[in-house]
Design an enzyme around this catalytic site. Sequence first.
Site, mmCIF file in Angstrom:
data_model
loop_
_atom_site.group_PDB
_atom_site.id
_atom_site.type_symbol
_atom_site.label_atom_id
_atom_site.label_comp_id
_atom_site.label_asym_id
_atom_site.label_seq_id
_atom_site.Cartn_x
_atom_site.Cartn_y
_atom_site.Cartn_z
ATOM 1 N N LYS A 1 -28.136 -9.626 -23.104
ATOM 2 C CA LYS A 1 -27.681 -9.870 -21.740
ATOM 3 C C LYS A 1 -27.931 -11.336 -21.407
ATOM 4 O O LYS A 1 -29.079 -11.765 -21.286
ATOM 5 C CB LYS A 1 -28.412 -9.004 -20.721
ATOM 6 C CG LYS A 1 -27.779 -9.086 -19.322
ATOM 7 C CD LYS A 1 -28.724 -8.660 -18.218
ATOM 8 C CE LYS A 1 -29.591 -9.790 -17.753
ATOM 9 N NZ LYS A 1 -28.820 -10.911 -17.106
ATOM 10 N N GLU B 1 -40.932 -15.754 -23.407
ATOM 11 C CA GLU B 1 -41.144 -17.183 -23.169
ATOM 12 C C GLU B 1 -40.894 -17.388 -21.688
ATOM 13 O O GLU B 1 -39.771 -17.279 -21.209
ATOM 14 C CB GLU B 1 -40.185 -18.001 -24.033
ATOM 15 C CG GLU B 1 -40.537 -19.469 -24.069
ATOM 16 C CD GLU B 1 -39.728 -20.266 -23.087
ATOM 17 O OE1 GLU B 1 -40.312 -20.679 -22.057
ATOM 18 O OE2 GLU B 1 -38.539 -20.475 -23.321
ATOM 19 N N CYS C 1 -38.219 -25.288 -19.233
ATOM 20 C CA CYS C 1 -39.557 -24.706 -19.135
ATOM 21 C C CYS C 1 -40.624 -25.641 -19.691
ATOM 22 O O CYS C 1 -41.797 -25.514 -19.352
ATOM 23 C CB CYS C 1 -39.606 -23.364 -19.843
ATOM 24 S SG CYS C 1 -38.991 -23.442 -21.540
ATOM 25 N N GLU D 1 -43.819 -24.597 -10.379
ATOM 26 C CA GLU D 1 -42.801 -25.180 -11.248
ATOM 27 C C GLU D 1 -41.622 -25.660 -10.398
ATOM 28 O O GLU D 1 -40.943 -24.861 -9.760
ATOM 29 C CB GLU D 1 -42.340 -24.126 -12.267
ATOM 30 C CG GLU D 1 -41.517 -24.674 -13.397
ATOM 31 C CD GLU D 1 -41.225 -23.612 -14.452
ATOM 32 O OE1 GLU D 1 -40.886 -23.994 -15.581
ATOM 33 O OE2 GLU D 1 -41.334 -22.409 -14.151
#
Length: 474
Positions: free
Chosen positions: A169, A244, A278, A375
């Site tokens: 997906k 991750e 990331c 973040e």
Amino acid sequence: MLYINGEWKQSKSGSTSDIYNPATGELIGSVASGGGEETFEAIEAAKHAFITWRRLPGPERGKYLSKVASIMREKQDEIAETITLEMGKPLTDAKGEVIGAINYVEWYAEEAKRIYGDILPASHPDKQLLVLKQPVGVTAAITPWNFPASMITRKIAPAIAAGCTVVLKPAPATPLSAMKIFECFDAAKLPKGVVNLVMGEAEEIGKVMTESRDVRKLTFTGSTKVGKLLLKNSAETVKKVSMELGGHAPFIVFEDADVDVAVQGVLLTKFKNAGQTCISTNRIYVHEAIAGNFGRKLAEKVAQLKVGNGMESGVDVGPLINSEAVEKVDSHVKDAMTKGGQVLCGGKRVNQHSNFFEATVINFANDEMKIAKEETFGPVAPIFTFQSEEEVVKKANHENYGLAAYCFTNNLGRSYRLMQDLDFGIVGMNDPAPIVAQAPFGGFKESGIGKEGGKSGILEYLEEKFVSVGSLTK
């Protein structure tokens, strides 16, 4: 369209989703939007294909992957253009991503030949002890929008090399890039059901994936929040998982570092993909002895970066993925300014109604700012200062995240100390670009579970089976 059991299909309901270019707002395509029913069908196809695919010798699986890599290389410009149109990164960067995606396929085409078991020394003369490595089974893979090609191949290539079958997906924002990759799988004539593509209702698709007992492995790249939810939902069937997740990378510059080299490192780690990675630098820690010089040089370079449509020549920083992303970046900058931060360059949206944000440098950053803890996922570089090695290590080691860290120093002893002391899965020591296909990628703490890439990556799709063979003596 969806790709299930070797066929391109519309969703059963006929529903579609429109895809827009974040740089221009223009409609660039529509794709089938499926849900639970299509996901169940794809899992069934993968389950059936697994019976024979797992028994195919590794070198034969590797030949299929080599064919995929060859086709991707022929179509690399087409794939790259689709990436830029869908998520905005400069075309040059998109081309680099496609090369990276091909590298993963080529690497695991070779690793398929190297799935070794073990023969153990027996404790009894009439026994033989064996350890077999076998594919875990049907794998559900969920990938993000910021690297819509390489994240797919970094998951699918080791999975099918190991003998698993896959239901993928992709992110709702970048399904066209996924379709381009699956066109390559289709052209390579993989057996039906080995790879399957489902798109549509994320919660519904995820629910079927996590609840299915036929899915024995889940691999996900995305936010820590969503990763925790998937972990929770996978617990009932005790799936093997690899994740991750988010990061908050520190970039440490010591007083003995080459300032110009470190500045170039920040440009690469912070502003590539508009800071939407990331492993992007989130906190820049500069020794107070060189902080003023470093800040001036960084601001001069950042002010020269060209912000614009990734399809245009010379663009360094493309758009953010959507208006919500812009709002978050804007809020972090404003918060920093109210808490003592000084904007050295940039600091605002390019215009009120676009997805572009200026490449920004903030001086006098401190631990009270949101940007120090959350973040940002945008083109904002905050500069903190420090006095000692012990102090900066303590600050750099984020309480929750532990994906990537960068350190610039010419002191060899310090380099080795920092390698040990930085609590991150990836450390770039005088290296702003440490990610390669042959190396493991993954984080500590809430930044993830398991590894992708390198020889470690294929182990995530294998299980060890111990076999003790008795009655060998007469």
